[in-house]
Design a protein around this motif. Structure first.
Motif, PDB file in Angstrom:
ATOM      1  N   PRO A   1       0.534   6.832  -7.598  1.00  8.89           N
ATOM      2  CA  PRO A   1      -0.888   6.641  -7.906  1.00  8.89           C
ATOM      3  C   PRO A   1      -1.069   5.892  -9.230  1.00  8.89           C
ATOM      4  CG  PRO A   1      -0.439   8.921  -7.288  1.00  8.89           C
ATOM      5  CD  PRO A   1       0.889   8.256  -7.443  1.00  8.89           C
ATOM      6  N   GLY A   2      -1.766   4.777  -9.161  1.00  5.24           N
ATOM      7  CA  GLY A   2      -1.916   3.901 -10.324  1.00  5.24           C
ATOM      8  C   GLY A   2      -1.258   2.553 -10.097  1.00  5.24           C
ATOM      9  N   PHE A   3      -0.283   2.500  -9.188  1.00  9.76           N
ATOM     10  CA  PHE A   3       0.362   1.243  -8.799  1.00  9.76           C
ATOM     11  C   PHE A   3      -0.637   0.448  -7.971  1.00  9.76           C
ATOM     12  CE2 PHE A   3       2.824  -1.590  -6.193  1.00  9.76           C
ATOM     13  CZ  PHE A   3       3.981  -1.877  -6.892  1.00  9.76           C
ATOM     14  N   GLU A   4      -0.934  -0.773  -8.399  1.00 10.74           N
ATOM     15  CA  GLU A   4      -1.868  -1.607  -7.651  1.00 10.74           C
ATOM     16  C   GLU A   4      -1.127  -2.298  -6.502  1.00 10.74           C
ATOM     17  OE1 GLU A   4      -5.064  -1.750  -8.003  1.00 10.74           O
ATOM     18  OE2 GLU A   4      -5.127  -0.456  -9.767  1.00 10.74           O
ATOM     19  N   PRO A   5      -1.764  -2.392  -5.323  1.00 14.91           N
ATOM     20  CA  PRO A   5      -1.079  -2.988  -4.167  1.00 14.91           C
ATOM     21  C   PRO A   5      -0.538  -4.397  -4.402  1.00 14.91           C
ATOM     22  CG  PRO A   5      -3.086  -1.875  -3.464  1.00 14.91           C
ATOM     23  CD  PRO A   5      -3.095  -1.870  -4.964  1.00 14.91           C
TER      24      PRO A   5
ATOM     25  N   PHE B   1       0.819  -1.208   0.000  1.00 17.11           N
ATOM     26  CA  PHE B   1       0.000   0.000   0.000  1.00 17.11           C
ATOM     27  C   PHE B   1       0.856   1.262   0.000  1.00 17.11           C
ATOM     28  CE2 PHE B   1      -2.899  -3.183   1.927  1.00 17.11           C
ATOM     29  CZ  PHE B   1      -3.895  -3.129   0.954  1.00 17.11           C
ATOM     30  N   HIS B   2       2.066   1.171   0.525  1.00 18.55           N
ATOM     31  CA  HIS B   2       2.949   2.345   0.462  1.00 18.55           C
ATOM     32  C   HIS B   2       3.208   2.710  -1.000  1.00 18.55           C
ATOM     33  CE1 HIS B   2       6.236   5.123   1.336  1.00 18.55           C
ATOM     34  NE2 HIS B   2       6.892   4.538   0.347  1.00 18.55           N
ATOM     35  N   ALA B   3       3.560   1.706  -1.810  1.00 16.48           N
ATOM     36  CA  ALA B   3       3.822   1.968  -3.229  1.00 16.48           C
ATOM     37  C   ALA B   3       2.587   2.522  -3.928  1.00 16.48           C
ATOM     38  CB  ALA B   3       4.300   0.699  -3.924  1.00 16.48           C
ATOM     39  N   SER B   4       1.413   1.992  -3.584  1.00 16.73           N
ATOM     40  CA  SER B   4       0.192   2.457  -4.249  1.00 16.73           C
ATOM     41  C   SER B   4      -0.167   3.884  -3.830  1.00 16.73           C
ATOM     42  CB  SER B   4      -0.975   1.511  -3.950  1.00 16.73           C
ATOM     43  OG  SER B   4      -1.343   1.561  -2.596  1.00 16.73           O
ATOM     44  N   ARG B   5       0.290   4.305  -2.641  1.00 21.37           N
ATOM     45  CA  ARG B   5       0.011   5.683  -2.210  1.00 21.37           C
ATOM     46  C   ARG B   5       0.955   6.682  -2.863  1.00 21.37           C
ATOM     47  NH1 ARG B   5      -0.682   3.091   2.950  1.00 21.37           N
ATOM     48  NH2 ARG B   5       1.462   3.669   3.538  1.00 21.37           N
TER      49      ARG B   5
ATOM     50  N   LEU C   1     -16.188   4.549  -3.038  1.00 20.26           N
ATOM     51  CA  LEU C   1     -15.529   5.688  -3.685  1.00 20.26           C
ATOM     52  C   LEU C   1     -14.597   6.436  -2.739  1.00 20.26           C
ATOM     53  CD1 LEU C   1     -18.444   7.193  -5.824  1.00 20.26           C
ATOM     54  CD2 LEU C   1     -16.640   5.621  -6.542  1.00 20.26           C
ATOM     55  N   LEU C   2     -14.655   6.121  -1.450  1.00 20.94           N
ATOM     56  CA  LEU C   2     -13.777   6.778  -0.484  1.00 20.94           C
ATOM     57  C   LEU C   2     -12.383   6.165  -0.455  1.00 20.94           C
ATOM     58  CD1 LEU C   2     -16.230   7.289   2.518  1.00 20.94           C
ATOM     59  CD2 LEU C   2     -15.429   8.996   0.888  1.00 20.94           C
ATOM     60  N   LYS C   3     -12.202   5.034  -1.153  1.00 21.61           N
ATOM     61  CA  LYS C   3     -10.889   4.389  -1.171  1.00 21.61           C
ATOM     62  C   LYS C   3      -9.854   5.337  -1.773  1.00 21.61           C
ATOM     63  CE  LYS C   3      -8.486   0.237  -2.759  1.00 21.61           C
ATOM     64  NZ  LYS C   3      -8.585  -1.029  -3.528  1.00 21.61           N
ATOM     65  N   GLY C   4      -8.752   5.536  -1.040  1.00 19.20           N
ATOM     66  CA  GLY C   4      -7.693   6.422  -1.509  1.00 19.20           C
ATOM     67  C   GLY C   4      -7.855   7.860  -1.073  1.00 19.20           C
ATOM     68  N   CYS C   5      -8.978   8.184  -0.414  1.00 16.12           N
ATOM     69  CA  CYS C   5      -9.193   9.559   0.042  1.00 16.12           C
ATOM     70  C   CYS C   5      -8.407   9.830   1.317  1.00 16.12           C
ATOM     71  CB  CYS C   5     -10.684   9.796   0.299  1.00 16.12           C
ATOM     72  SG  CYS C   5     -11.695   9.817  -1.201  1.00 16.12           S
ATOM     73  N   ASP C   6      -8.170  11.114   1.589  1.00 19.66           N
ATOM     74  CA  ASP C   6      -7.478  11.526   2.808  1.00 19.66           C
ATOM     75  C   ASP C   6      -8.476  11.957   3.862  1.00 19.66           C
ATOM     76  OD1 ASP C   6      -4.701  11.190   2.298  1.00 19.66           O
ATOM     77  OD2 ASP C   6      -4.777  12.863   0.888  1.00 19.66           O
ATOM     78  N   ALA C   7      -8.115  11.733   5.142  1.00 20.51           N
ATOM     79  CA  ALA C   7      -8.965  12.147   6.257  1.00 20.51           C
ATOM     80  C   ALA C   7      -8.080  12.586   7.410  1.00 20.51           C
ATOM     81  CB  ALA C   7      -9.879  11.005   6.687  1.00 20.51           C
ATOM     82  N   HIS C   8      -8.641  13.461   8.257  1.00 19.78           N
ATOM     83  CA  HIS C   8      -7.903  13.916   9.432  1.00 19.78           C
ATOM     84  C   HIS C   8      -8.873  14.124  10.584  1.00 19.78           C
ATOM     85  CE1 HIS C   8      -4.437  15.606  11.530  1.00 19.78           C
ATOM     86  NE2 HIS C   8      -5.232  16.567  11.995  1.00 19.78           N
ATOM     87  N   SER C   9      -8.440  13.708  11.776  1.00 21.07           N
ATOM     88  CA  SER C   9      -9.208  13.909  13.002  1.00 21.07           C
ATOM     89  C   SER C   9      -8.421  14.822  13.932  1.00 21.07           C
ATOM     90  CB  SER C   9      -9.470  12.565  13.684  1.00 21.07           C
ATOM     91  OG  SER C   9      -9.936  12.763  15.011  1.00 21.07           O
TER      92      SER C   9
ATOM     93  N   ILE D   1      -9.962   3.534  13.634  1.00 19.23           N
ATOM     94  CA  ILE D   1      -8.757   3.473  12.792  1.00 19.23           C
ATOM     95  C   ILE D   1      -8.839   2.289  11.839  1.00 19.23           C
ATOM     96  CG2 ILE D   1      -6.259   3.066  12.827  1.00 19.23           C
ATOM     97  CD1 ILE D   1      -6.235   4.683  15.495  1.00 19.23           C
ATOM     98  N   GLN D   2      -9.282   1.135  12.356  1.00 17.33           N
ATOM     99  CA  GLN D   2      -9.375  -0.061  11.517  1.00 17.33           C
ATOM    100  C   GLN D   2     -10.435   0.088  10.434  1.00 17.33           C
ATOM    101  OE1 GLN D   2      -7.455  -2.825  11.242  1.00 17.33           O
ATOM    102  NE2 GLN D   2      -6.108  -1.691  12.631  1.00 17.33           N
ATOM    103  N   ILE D   3     -11.547   0.731  10.756  1.00 17.80           N
ATOM    104  CA  ILE D   3     -12.597   0.942   9.746  1.00 17.80           C
ATOM    105  C   ILE D   3     -12.082   1.828   8.617  1.00 17.80           C
ATOM    106  CG2 ILE D   3     -14.825   2.068   9.321  1.00 17.80           C
ATOM    107  CD1 ILE D   3     -15.113  -0.696  10.546  1.00 17.80           C
ATOM    108  N   PHE D   4     -11.404   2.919   8.971  1.00 18.82           N
ATOM    109  CA  PHE D   4     -10.838   3.785   7.936  1.00 18.82           C
ATOM    110  C   PHE D   4      -9.827   3.023   7.088  1.00 18.82           C
ATOM    111  CE2 PHE D   4     -12.823   7.214  10.211  1.00 18.82           C
ATOM    112  CZ  PHE D   4     -12.981   8.223   9.270  1.00 18.82           C
ATOM    113  N   LYS D   5      -9.024   2.169   7.737  1.00 12.82           N
ATOM    114  CA  LYS D   5      -8.029   1.378   7.009  1.00 12.82           C
ATOM    115  C   LYS D   5      -8.722   0.415   6.050  1.00 12.82           C
ATOM    116  CE  LYS D   5      -4.216   0.039   9.051  1.00 12.82           C
ATOM    117  NZ  LYS D   5      -3.226  -0.683   9.898  1.00 12.82           N
ATOM    118  N   LYS D   6      -9.784  -0.260   6.513  1.00  7.03           N
ATOM    119  CA  LYS D   6     -10.506  -1.209   5.665  1.00  7.03           C
ATOM    120  C   LYS D   6     -11.175  -0.522   4.481  1.00  7.03           C
ATOM    121  CE  LYS D   6     -11.394  -4.677   9.243  1.00  7.03           C
ATOM    122  NZ  LYS D   6     -12.423  -5.328  10.090  1.00  7.03           N
ATOM    123  N   LEU D   7     -11.585   0.712   4.691  1.00  7.11           N
ATOM    124  CA  LEU D   7     -12.197   1.477   3.597  1.00  7.11           C
ATOM    125  C   LEU D   7     -11.150   2.052   2.644  1.00  7.11           C
ATOM    126  CD1 LEU D   7     -14.971   3.403   5.576  1.00  7.11           C
ATOM    127  CD2 LEU D   7     -15.320   1.522   3.968  1.00  7.11           C
ATOM    128  N   GLY D   8      -9.873   1.941   3.028  1.00  2.34           N
ATOM    129  CA  GLY D   8      -8.804   2.464   2.172  1.00  2.34           C
ATOM    130  C   GLY D   8      -8.619   3.957   2.291  1.00  2.34           C
TER     131      GLY D   8
END
Length: 496
Positions: free
Chosen positions: A48-52, A41-45, A453-461, A470-477
């Motif tokens: 962009p376009g690199f599949e995990p 997932f580091h490479a895919s982040r 559609l939220l996969k790959g989006c950024d979020a901040h708390s 944290i795990q839910i956000f991770k599972k959603l990507g």
């Protein structure tokens, strides 16, 4: 989200390059495979376009030629070393990897236990492998490794190791994590192969640092940020520069060990096939970057995320393996600050206008940012998540996706029966309530359908979230960061 990497080109070019390297060594190549095969997932982040699973898909193109040897240190088995991302021990991860490889049709030839010294746990693990039909071999600690080259490359050194029986031209040497002994296993095999008259070869496959982009390119800086706990440093490869007059990038450990590895090659085969650590690599990722600006932007965001992760780890645990000062330096080199992360600015602004109550922000794929605030029913993260899928689905803000009547029974269950002091719904609970509502509500169903559609989006708390959130956000990507502070002032223990 703009693509910066051509994944199809990468799969084709990388597999062809490895085939070419196999042919250079008499049709027998030991390929040291670094990094994650199934979930990079580091490479895919940062690309962009690199599949995990790109590296796995590349290997599948070579599956008729390839076999897998998984390497694990007997010392790590005895010490119950854990994989932080999965929460399982290294020996359990070997079993997971065997299942994962075999499930996609890749042949797992054997497991090699390195640094073997009759450790009881290692002996038991070998019996476990035998019971499931997996061959295993023992490699031993060699006195003077890696500096005493003559002793290492001898019958008393590599010669004492078991010779791993392999069947196919490409032998992929992989491991659960760093420090397992992949390179030593490859070189030991070369020694045994040459003793048997087989002129086998060695190559190294690491995605990062990318050798043919600049040293301080954000993609390479992001790799340093990802390995801030290992103290890896990207460097110009001096051996490559001297041999060819060409500037390439490698990292300190490979450069430091190269003279030793080179001397081993010369003792094993009479001459070394390589003039530099860069020569040993087969990575083609740099040739498949199609939008440099997109990769730069993504990598700068990754550096900021790594910085926040280190701050939060220090806050919750009291320490961090990561070098926070180094991460600050990497941000400076990349020309960014936390304020360059749009969701950080939006979340902190939302916190201000809600009298300091916890807030959260999510950036949608088109760049719009939605926020969420803390209420009696919902935590800020849950609120932001609902607001995000409402906006994606084109649902008016005032429309309630879930009736308070559906939320209140869950709150009662939490506080009256499960002993929770916090009646507000976590993200997993709000998604469960939304799923139940979707059974009889077209609006809720429409919103739920936009969740992927939220996969790959950024979020901040603006506060530290629970491990559940944290795990839910991770599972959603969703790429989540948090401010390193608790919701309640003065708290010293991180509730999970």
């Amino acid at each position: 989200m703009k693509k910066g990497f051509d994944n199809d080109k990468y799969l084709k070019m990388q597999s062809e390059h490895i085939r070419e390297r196999i042919s250079k060594f008499g049709n027998k190549l030991y390929l040291e495979f670094g990094g994650k095969l199934f979930d990079d997932f580091h490479a895919s982040r940062v690309l962009p376009g690199f599949e995990p699973d790109s590296k796995l898909q590349m290997l599948l193109q070579l599956k008729d030629q390839a076999e897998i040897v998984i390497v694990i240190s007997a010392e790590d088995i005895e010490d119950n070393k854990m994989r932080g991302d999965y929460g399982i021990t290294y020996d359990s991860d070997v079993l997971r990897l065997i299942d994962a490889f075999q499930s996609v049709g890749l042949y797992v030839g054997s497991v090699c236990l390195t640094k073997f010294n009759e450790q009881p746990s290692a002996v038991l693990f070998q019996k476990k492998l035998e019971s499931i039909g997996i061959k295993s071999y023992r490699h031993y600690k060699i006195p003077g490794y890696p500096s005493d080259v003559k002793s290492i490359v001898s019958d008393e050194g590599y010669g004492k190791n078991d010779f791993i029986q392999t069947e196919r031209p490409l032998v992929v040497i992989t491991a659960p994590g760093p420090g397992s002994g992949k390179m030593a296993t490859c070189l030991s095999q070369l020694y045994h192969e040459h003793k048997r008259g087989v002129k086998a070869g060695y190559a190294k496959f690491e995605t990062f640092p990318i050798w043919n982009i600049p040293l301080k390119h954000p993609v390479n800086l992001a790799y340093e940020a990802a390995t801030a706990d290992l103290q890896d440093v990207n460097m110009i490869d001096p051996f490559h520069l001297e041999a060819y007059g060409v500037t390439t990038v490698n990292y300190n450990r490979d450069i430091e060990i190269f003279p030793v590895v080179n001397a081993m090659f010369e003792l094993i085969a009479g001459e070394s096939p390589y003039k530099s650590p860069t020569d040993m690599g087969v990575n083609m990722a740099g040739n498949c970057i199609v939008d440099d600006e997109a990769c730069c932007i993504a990598s700068k965001q990754e550096i900021i995320r790594r910085y926040y992760a280190a701050l939060c780890e220090k806050k919750t645990k009291g320490y961090t393996k990561n070098d926070i000062m180094k991460l600050e330096l990497l941000m400076k080199q990349a020309g960014v600050t936390p304020d360059d992360r749009p969701v950080v600015v939006s979340a902190l602004e939302k916190e201000k206008i809600t009298d300091g109550k916890p807030a959260a922000a999510i950036e949608l794929p088109d760049g719009r940012i939605v926020t969420g605030k803390t209420s009696e029913l919902l935590g800020a993260a849950s609120s932001a998540l609902l607001n995000a899928i409402k906006m994606l689905a084109g649902i008016e803000d005032e429309v309630k996706l879930i009736s308070p009547d559906a939320i209140e029974p869950i709150q009662m269950l939490k506080t009256n029966y499960l002993g929770s002091n916090n009646p507000r719904l976590h993200t997993d609970e709000i998604l469960t309530a939304l799923s139940a509502t979707a059974a009889h509500s077209d609006v809720a169903r429409k919103a739920l359908e936009h969740l992927p559609l939220l996969k790959g989006c950024d979020a901040h708390s603006t506060v530290l979230l629970s491990s559940v959130d944290i795990q839910i956000f991770k599972k959603l990507g969703i790429n989540l960061t948090c401010e390193p502070k608790y919701e309640e002032n003065g708290r010293v223990f991180h509730k999970h």
